[in-house]
Design a protein around this motif. Structure first.
Motif, PDB file in Angstrom:
ATOM      1  N   LYS A 131       0.705  -1.159   0.003  1.00 27.43           N
ATOM      2  CA  LYS A 131      -0.220  -0.001  -0.034  1.00 27.43           C
ATOM      3  C   LYS A 131       0.704   1.216  -0.076  1.00 27.43           C
ATOM      4  O   LYS A 131       0.475   2.470  -0.783  1.00 27.43           O
ATOM      5  CB  LYS A 131      -0.794  -0.044   1.062  1.00 27.43           C
ATOM      6  N   LEU A 132       1.818   1.034   0.929  1.00 33.52           N
ATOM      7  CA  LEU A 132       2.881   2.111   0.674  1.00 33.52           C
ATOM      8  C   LEU A 132       4.249   1.791   0.268  1.00 33.52           C
ATOM      9  O   LEU A 132       4.865   0.819   1.040  1.00 33.52           O
ATOM     10  CB  LEU A 132       3.045   2.938   2.029  1.00 33.52           C
ATOM     11  N   THR A 133       4.431   1.910  -0.896  1.00 31.30           N
ATOM     12  CA  THR A 133       5.860   1.239  -1.344  1.00 31.30           C
ATOM     13  C   THR A 133       7.147   2.506  -0.900  1.00 31.30           C
ATOM     14  O   THR A 133       7.139   3.610  -1.497  1.00 31.30           O
ATOM     15  CB  THR A 133       5.961   1.307  -2.747  1.00 31.30           C
ATOM     16  N   GLN A 166       5.936   5.641  -3.049  1.00 31.58           N
ATOM     17  CA  GLN A 166       5.400   5.533  -4.358  1.00 31.58           C
ATOM     18  C   GLN A 166       4.013   4.879  -4.723  1.00 31.58           C
ATOM     19  O   GLN A 166       3.922   3.751  -3.828  1.00 31.58           O
ATOM     20  CB  GLN A 166       6.432   4.714  -5.343  1.00 31.58           C
ATOM     21  N   ASP A 167       3.229   5.611  -5.188  1.00 33.54           N
ATOM     22  CA  ASP A 167       1.921   5.136  -5.219  1.00 33.54           C
ATOM     23  C   ASP A 167       1.829   4.091  -6.128  1.00 33.54           C
ATOM     24  O   ASP A 167       2.357   3.983  -7.194  1.00 33.54           O
ATOM     25  CB  ASP A 167       0.778   6.330  -5.665  1.00 33.54           C
ATOM     26  N   SER A 169      -0.444   2.411  -8.019  1.00 31.54           N
ATOM     27  CA  SER A 169      -1.167   2.646  -8.993  1.00 31.54           C
ATOM     28  C   SER A 169      -0.542   3.639 -10.012  1.00 31.54           C
ATOM     29  O   SER A 169      -0.576   3.551 -11.031  1.00 31.54           O
ATOM     30  CB  SER A 169      -2.794   2.874  -8.753  1.00 31.54           C
ATOM     31  N   SER A 170      -0.476   4.952  -9.515  1.00 28.60           N
ATOM     32  CA  SER A 170      -0.020   6.072 -10.411  1.00 28.60           C
ATOM     33  C   SER A 170       1.310   6.079 -10.627  1.00 28.60           C
ATOM     34  O   SER A 170       1.850   6.840 -11.549  1.00 28.60           O
ATOM     35  CB  SER A 170      -0.576   7.339  -9.697  1.00 28.60           C
ATOM     36  N   LYS A 171       2.241   5.280  -9.750  1.00 28.52           N
ATOM     37  CA  LYS A 171       3.546   5.464  -9.772  1.00 28.52           C
ATOM     38  C   LYS A 171       4.319   6.896  -9.270  1.00 28.52           C
ATOM     39  O   LYS A 171       5.205   7.034  -9.424  1.00 28.52           O
ATOM     40  CB  LYS A 171       4.167   5.024 -11.007  1.00 28.52           C
ATOM     41  N   LYS A 172       3.383   7.704  -8.676  1.00 30.80           N
ATOM     42  CA  LYS A 172       3.606   8.950  -8.424  1.00 30.80           C
ATOM     43  C   LYS A 172       4.632   9.020  -7.202  1.00 30.80           C
ATOM     44  O   LYS A 172       4.327   8.246  -6.089  1.00 30.80           O
ATOM     45  CB  LYS A 172       2.618   9.847  -8.124  1.00 30.80           C
ATOM     46  N   THR A 174       6.380  10.675  -3.725  1.00 29.62           N
ATOM     47  CA  THR A 174       6.279  11.863  -2.770  1.00 29.62           C
ATOM     48  C   THR A 174       7.490  11.573  -1.678  1.00 29.62           C
ATOM     49  O   THR A 174       7.609  10.389  -1.486  1.00 29.62           O
ATOM     50  CB  THR A 174       4.961  11.642  -2.009  1.00 29.62           C
ATOM     51  N   VAL A 186       1.320   9.157   7.291  1.00 30.42           N
ATOM     52  CA  VAL A 186       0.953   8.529   6.130  1.00 30.42           C
ATOM     53  C   VAL A 186       0.379   7.196   6.350  1.00 30.42           C
ATOM     54  O   VAL A 186      -0.334   6.300   5.682  1.00 30.42           O
ATOM     55  CB  VAL A 186       2.141   8.322   5.282  1.00 30.42           C
ATOM     56  N   ASN A 219       2.351  -2.582   5.641  1.00 27.45           N
ATOM     57  CA  ASN A 219       1.834  -3.170   4.397  1.00 27.45           C
ATOM     58  C   ASN A 219       1.173  -4.618   4.548  1.00 27.45           C
ATOM     59  O   ASN A 219       0.190  -5.121   3.438  1.00 27.45           O
ATOM     60  CB  ASN A 219       2.847  -3.338   3.405  1.00 27.45           C
TER      61      ASN A 219
END
Length: 221
Positions: A131-133, A166-167, A169-172, A174, A186, A219
């Protein structure tokens, strides 16, 4: 005639490379690449002290097994070794690679992702997935230091790092500055469980192993 021109051209390139006093790498196609560190710099630009055998995932979907691997953290260049030859740069773009690493918990597989969604493509060490990479961005710089009243400039390679989430799904990405406050923020959806984990376990937010254990716990919830 063309052959003679080619010979003169190669001799010219060779002379230029020597005059710049830089190390260089060779791609598999033989094209010379100037290295990231000059001979007057103290330290290595490489990720590993010695090449480690691992697996490479290319962006074209192919994978290569049992390859001696390393990474130039100044020029951001994935490298592979070849017996009796200088290190080589990959012709095909690299997406990720993994190597065997030894820690206090034994031998584990560590994955590194090469992302080019930054201004400069960078190497990220994957610490935990889910869930949180959690990933650790790794790079090196050449730092010049001139002591007071000295005409000598010392150049050293310095290691730098920053943590990112890293999200999936979106690979964004932060950036995360590890601290109890920021981590709890978080992980707010599992606040009770995480708070209990922190009570039961001593967590140093500056240590990769502690962060890996905490994020792996989260996770898994």
């Amino acid at each position: 005639m063309k052959s003679l021109i080619t010979i003169f051209f190669l001799l010219f390139i060779s002379q230029v490379s020597r005059s710049q006093n830089q190390t260089y790498l060779k791609e598999a196609n033989g094209r010379p690449i100037l290295g990231s560190v000059k001979s007057d710099v103290i330290g290595s630009p490489l990720l590993f002290k010695h090449f480690k055998v691992g697996v490479v995932q290319l962006k074209n979907g192919k994978s290569i097994k049992d390859v001696p691997l390393n990474f130039d953290l100044i020029s951001n260049t994935p490298l592979f070794g070849k017996a009796g030859s200088p290190p080589l740069a990959f012709i095909d773009p690299v997406a990720a690679f993994s190597v065997q690493d030894t820690s206090s918990n034994g031998v584990t597989t560590v994955q590194y992702i090469f992302l080019d969604n930054d201004v400069t493509p960078s190497c990220y060490k994957v610490l935990s997935t889910g869930k949180l990479t959690l990933m650790k961005k790794l790079w090196k710089i050449v730092w010049e230091d001139k002591p007071y009243n000295s005409a000598t400039i010392t150049k050293n390679v310095l290691e730098k790092a920053a943590y990112y989430l890293q999200d999936p799904s979106s690979k964004k990405l932060t950036q995360l500055k590890p601290s109890k406050k920021n981590v709890l923020a978080v992980m707010a959806d599992k606040s009770t469980e995480v708070q209990q984990y922190l009570k039961n376990n001593s967590v140093n937010f500056d240590e990769d192993q502690d962060l890996m254990a905490l994020f792996t716990f989260y996770n898994g919830l």
